[in-house]
Scaffold this motif. Structure first.
Motif, short mmCIF file in Angstrom:
data_model
loop_
_atom_site.label_atom_id
_atom_site.label_comp_id
_atom_site.label_asym_id
_atom_site.label_seq_id
_atom_site.Cartn_x
_atom_site.Cartn_y
_atom_site.Cartn_z
N GLY A 130 0.81 -1.21 0.00
CA GLY A 130 0.00 0.00 0.00
C GLY A 130 0.84 1.26 0.00
N SER A 131 0.21 2.38 0.36
CA SER A 131 0.90 3.66 0.37
C SER A 131 0.24 4.60 1.36
N PRO A 132 1.04 5.42 2.04
CA PRO A 132 0.45 6.55 2.78
C PRO A 132 -0.15 7.55 1.81
N GLN A 133 -0.77 8.58 2.36
CA GLN A 133 -1.27 9.69 1.55
C GLN A 133 -0.28 10.84 1.64
N TYR A 134 -0.07 11.51 0.50
CA TYR A 134 0.92 12.57 0.44
C TYR A 134 0.30 13.86 -0.07
N LYS A 135 0.72 14.97 0.55
CA LYS A 135 0.33 16.29 0.06
C LYS A 135 1.09 16.60 -1.23
N ALA A 136 0.73 17.70 -1.83
CA ALA A 136 1.38 18.11 -3.08
C ALA A 136 2.86 18.38 -2.88
N ASP A 137 3.26 18.76 -1.65
CA ASP A 137 4.67 19.04 -1.40
C ASP A 137 5.46 17.80 -1.02
N GLY A 138 4.80 16.63 -1.04
CA GLY A 138 5.48 15.38 -0.75
C GLY A 138 5.46 14.95 0.69
N THR A 139 4.94 15.78 1.58
CA THR A 139 4.84 15.40 2.99
C THR A 139 3.56 14.60 3.22
N PRO A 140 3.53 13.75 4.26
CA PRO A 140 2.32 12.95 4.51
C PRO A 140 1.12 13.82 4.83
N GLY A 141 -0.03 13.41 4.36
CA GLY A 141 -1.27 14.11 4.68
C GLY A 141 -2.09 14.43 3.46
N GLN A 142 -3.09 15.30 3.64
CA GLN A 142 -3.99 15.70 2.57
C GLN A 142 -3.98 17.23 2.45
N ASP A 143 -4.21 17.71 1.25
CA ASP A 143 -4.32 19.14 1.01
C ASP A 143 -5.80 19.54 1.00
N PRO A 144 -6.20 20.48 1.86
CA PRO A 144 -7.59 20.97 1.79
C PRO A 144 -7.79 21.85 0.58
N LEU A 145 -8.96 21.79 0.00
CA LEU A 145 -9.33 22.64 -1.14
C LEU A 145 -10.55 23.45 -0.71
N PRO A 146 -10.36 24.67 -0.22
CA PRO A 146 -11.50 25.47 0.27
C PRO A 146 -12.50 25.77 -0.85
N VAL A 147 -13.76 25.68 -0.52
CA VAL A 147 -14.82 26.01 -1.46
C VAL A 147 -15.10 27.51 -1.34
N SER A 148 -14.87 28.24 -2.42
CA SER A 148 -15.06 29.69 -2.40
C SER A 148 -16.52 30.08 -2.55
N SER A 149 -17.28 29.31 -3.34
CA SER A 149 -18.67 29.68 -3.63
C SER A 149 -19.44 28.44 -4.02
N ALA A 150 -20.76 28.52 -3.92
CA ALA A 150 -21.63 27.41 -4.29
C ALA A 150 -22.86 27.97 -5.00
N TYR A 151 -23.20 27.42 -6.16
CA TYR A 151 -24.30 27.91 -6.99
C TYR A 151 -25.29 26.77 -7.24
N LEU A 152 -26.57 27.08 -7.13
CA LEU A 152 -27.63 26.12 -7.36
C LEU A 152 -28.29 26.42 -8.70
N SER A 153 -28.49 25.43 -9.52
CA SER A 153 -29.14 25.61 -10.82
C SER A 153 -30.61 25.96 -10.63
N PRO A 154 -31.23 26.57 -11.62
CA PRO A 154 -32.65 26.95 -11.50
C PRO A 154 -33.56 25.77 -11.20
#
Length: 906
Positions: A705-729
């Motif tokens: 298996g494998s650990p999880q790695y951030k984009a910089d190669g360190t262990p962990g996960q990168d959060p991706l903040p949600v800036s906005s949310a839109y609902l269709s009609p």
């Protein structure tokens, strides 16, 4: 916002609690003299008392047979990879090799040592199948006759004692598949009777050098000694032929029997201690017989005509069970269908697959070699009626239906099971195809067979070979419609399980996380690509070609053990009709696979449908009558599962309730598009706080298996903040504005929403965005929209109620229970230490690799949540991964509630 599956993702490190230690146990070869432990009866909590695995009144079973240690001058290379073991009665046995058309062994004794998967785990539920080609099933008795690795039938005057087949990648590998077809081909095994109702065993039918052969082996007695008789009917032959019998100990006597009119047609000869029957060319069919006895003196024998009348039914009784309807309010529920565990033959029932005939009759295959027919699954009375249809197969895992005929895939190949006289039982086992290799490695499982759109079949074969490299271990193959040819579609799988789109021919396959497989993949299989797995005896990370990347990766805690895929064509399951479903085994669950065809490269996301299974699911299909999905499964309990149920059959039923499973999850250049089947609550849908996204990568190495790695190669996960949310009609689609979207190995998209009617729901989708589609607001139904990608400040977590009840809810919500049991259960093995009885005890741990004893008090539990690697529980210290910290993920009130819940588990 963190949803139930998010904690499962960050708990991936908990696979460490057993990863290295269990990985070594799973993949290391067994000891050279491995023997099955003394069988023990299945505990009463598992099922009824079982009869022996080898049924005395059934004339054959199929097995590997290792006779390489027979001694007494017998062949030292005599390994039968595909063996038809004939039960002759009175402790006498014979093994026929359908690949080489030889009788590889004749012996007297107890039968075959129960060291393979099915017989070894039948009465001893804790037994696990070892890897490699040591500790194989052996003749349990004294050999009378044995043959080496050569063709059992040969044309011409010269005796050939070499293997005429094309070598495997490892020259030492004996499991090379069948003879070249001009030399011979096994056709069928026919269950027959003499005259009226007298069972006459089996007749083997095959072709040798273009000549049809029928053979029956029986047992008689002469001069107080048992005699094994081989009787033959041989078609006309224009060339000399030779039946190679093999090598015998001094005490064994051989005799040839011919009708008076054919006295010169054949002779028994000894050439360099290898006995054979030389047969002259003959224009008319020929009958002859061979007698084998240990009486020391040849006996007289005459050939007789072989019976052809189908055998009488052995299992005419039906077994009636029941159906327990789920009362859950969900859109997709699982009804429990009782298995025929209580049956007149005290036969175990471990179903691996269920497929359907056009009238709704289910065809279920069991690990122990049986095929059952089940009728009435969709009847209102809820009383399914079961009947045994066939037996004797070699650890089959799956079946397929073509033109209303049943095809079972086992280690011998693909059998077409035919009921020629309509009495409800198969009397002909036709070997439709053995055109591919099979080794004796006990983990080269026959995982799947599925039908293709042009009548071809696709099969998946296990790949955890540990001794030699075979021809087709760990491969997905296409079998031609006539069964004569096998073509490799993909190789380098660890343990593939597949699905086939009967309309387009698209072949998908999952694989199992392990060495070289960093997490759970779901692949498209094509173009003879290499899929990443190398056997342990191969040079580390030296790949024959760059490993193919999957449709999507799936986090290991989310889908710990991936199984097969099912297309819901012809279903009556609401929005899931025509969808692709993926089955998870270890934590029983099914997932909807959302194919993304918006980019040149086909991509996919997976999202849960239901985890309401009370048994471990393996394979299944849609019943054409009621349109619901039926799934069967069992577990070899030595491998463990989060359930302690050994087997089951369930119906995934659509209730008509609102479906909150998305129909699209599409990563795009400016964010993520989500489309649902129902209108959403506008306030929740437009709140960016209702969503959370993380991304990470894996590394493919020779390790487990494998650990999880951030984009910089360190262990962990990168959060991706949600800036906005839109609902269709129309209220059914949401677009999430996410800054800096990029292709990643693993993306989690989570939501906590409600329907317009007020029903709350939360879930996660997992995908691997190799390419990002361009978001066109108008084309996607959002109108003239400018997506706001301004970074959003993190919202402080709000304190909630503090109680043991809240802790229990959080343990379920965040999937803590996926890795930590609330009680100890040796059958349902978890990847983390159990919580029940933990609090207040003296607890053995490792600190910086050194053993210590600590008291499991509140401080210890809190530290384990916030700094889990500070003290690692004994027994889990060899794990490759480490549980990540939950600091900043759980707020203080949530941590306190979890502490109270663990304290309550006394």
């Amino acid at each position: 916002m963190f949803t139930r599956r998010f904690l499962a993702v960050i708990l991936i490190a908990l696979a460490a609690v057993a990863a290295d230690s269990r990985a070594a146990e799973v993949d290391a070869p067994a000891p050279k003299k491995a023997r099955a432990p003394k069988a023990k009866r299945v505990p009463s909590t598992v099922g009824p008392k079982l009869a022996d695995w080898v049924e005395p009144n059934f004339p054959f079973f199929t097995s590997v047979l290792d006779a390489r240690k027979a001694g007494a001058g017998l062949p030292e290379n005599n390994l039968t990879v595909r063996g038809i073991v004939l039960n002759l009665g009175h402790g006498c046995w014979a093994c026929f090799d359908p690949d080489l058309l030889r009788m590889s062994a004749v012996w007297q004794g107890k039968g075959v040592t129960p060291t393979s998967l099915a017989p070894g785990s039948y009465l001893d539920v804790s037994r696990k199948t070892p890897g490699g080609e040591v500790g194989l099933p052996e003749p349990d008795g004294k050999l009378w006759l044995a043959a080496g690795i050569y063709a059992g039938w040969q044309a011409g005057d010269q005796l050939a004692l070499d293997d005429p087949r094309e070598p495997a990648p490892s020259p030492e590998e004996i499991g090379r598949g069948p003879l070249p077809e001009p030399m011979g081909r096994f056709d069928a095994l026919r269950l027959v009777r003499d005259g009226g109702l007298v069972d006459a065993g089996v007749v083997l039918e095959y072709t040798a050098a273009g000549t049809k052969v029928r053979e029956r082996t029986t047992l008689s007695e002469q001069n107080g000694h048992p005699v094994v008789e081989r009787h033959f009917e041989l078609g006309a032959a224009t060339r000399p032929m030779r039946l190679v019998l093999g090598t015998k100990p001094a005490a064994t006597a051989l005799s040839l029997g011919l009708a008076p009119s054919a006295a010169r047609a054949a002779e028994l000869v000894d050439e360099k201690s290898v006995w054979s029957v030389r047969i002259a060319p003959h224009a008319q069919p020929l009958m002859f017989a061979i007698a084998i006895t240990t009486g020391g003196t040849p006996v007289s024998i005459l050939p007789h005509t072989l019976p052809s009348k189908p055998a009488a039914p052995r299992w005419p009784q039906e077994v009636t069970t029941s159906v327990k309807l789920s009362t859950a309010p969900d859109a997709y529920v699982v009804d429990a269908i009782a298995l025929p565990a209580e049956n007149p033959w005290h036969r175990g029932f471990r179903p691996a697959d269920i497929q359907f005939l056009k009238d709704g009759t289910g065809v279920a295959v069991t690990l122990d070699g049986d095929v059952w027919l089940v009728r009435g699954l969709n009847d209102a009375a809820g009383k399914p009626r079961w009947r045994r249809f066939a037996s004797g197969l070699h650890e089959p895992m799956t079946v397929a239906i073509r033109d209303e005929q049943i095809y079972a895939f086992d280690k011998n190949g693909i059998w077409r099971l035919r009921d020629t006289n309509g009495d409800g039982e198969a009397d002909v086992h036709e070997l439709f195809s053995n055109a591919f290799g099979q080794t004796a490695d006990m983990r080269e499982f026959p995982s799947q067979i599925r039908l293709g759109p042009k009548g071809e079949f696709y099969i998946a074969k296990g790949g955890q070979q540990a001794t030699y490299e075979g021809k087709h271990n760990g491969s997905v193959l296409r079998i031609s419609a006539d069964g004569r040819q096998a073509t490799v579609l993909g190789y380098g799988f660890r343990q593939p399980n597949l699905g086939v789109n009967i309309r387009t021919g698209l072949v998908t396959a999952s694989d199992q996380q392990g060495q070289y497989i960093p997490s759970t993949p779901l692949h498209v299989v094509r173009d003879r690509q290499f899929y990443g797995f190398l056997a342990p005896f191969k040079p580390k990370e030296v790949y024959p070609s760059p490993p193919a990347e999957p449709l999507t990766w799936i986090p290991h805690p989310v889908n710990t053990s991936a199984l097969s895929q099912v297309w819901l064509f012809g279903a009556k399951m609401g929005p899931l009709n025509d969808s692709l479903i993926h089955i998870g085994f270890n934590k029983p669950e099914i997932f909807r696979v959302l194919l993304n065809e918006r980019t040149p490269r086909l991509q996919a996301a997976v999202v849960s449908v239901t985890h309401a299974f009370e048994f471990p699911p393996l394979n299944g299909s849609v019943n054409p009558i009621d349109g619901q999905l039926y799934i069967a499964g069992f577990q070899v309990l030595g491998w463990g599962n989060v359930l302690d149920v050994p087997a089951g059959l369930g119906r995934v039923r659509y209730t008509g309730a609102p479906v909150t499973i998305p129909r699209e999850v599409v990563p795009m250049d400016k964010g993520v598009l989500l489309r649902f089947e129902v209108p959403l609550d506008p306030k929740k849908a437009r709140d960016p706080g209702s969503y959370s996204l993380q991304s990470w990568a894996y590394q493919r190495t020779y390790k487990y298996g494998s650990p999880q790695y951030k984009a910089d190669g360190t262990p962990g996960q990168d959060p991706l903040p949600v800036s906005s949310a839109y609902l269709s009609p129309d209220g059914r689609s949401v677009f999430l504005g996410v800054r800096d979207m990029k292709p990643v190995m693993q993306l989690r998209v989570g939501w906590s929403l409600a329907t317009a009617g007020g029903k709350a729901f939360e879930e996660n989708a997992y995908t691997t965005p190799y390419e990002l589609a361009k978001f066109e607001p108008k084309a996607e139904g959002f109108g003239d929209l400018q997506v706001d990608l301004t970074p959003r400040a993190a919202i402080a977590q709000v304190a909630g109620p503090v109680s043991a009840e809240e802790g229990k809810r959080l343990a379920q919500l965040f999937a803590c229970v996926a890795c930590h049991a609330d009680e100890f259960n040796p059958i349902a093995v978890k990847s983390g230490p159990p919580w029940k009885g933990l609090y207040g005890t003296e607890h053995k741990v490792f600190v910086d690799g050194k053993p210590e004893t600590v008291r499991a008090d509140e401080a210890y539990i809190r530290e384990s949540i916030l700094t889990p690697t500070a003290k690692i529980s004994a027994g889990f210290e060899k794990g490759e991964y480490a549980m990540p910290s939950f600091a900043g993920i759980l707020n203080p009130s949530q941590i306190e509630s979890l502490v109270l819940y663990v304290k309550s588990l006394k």
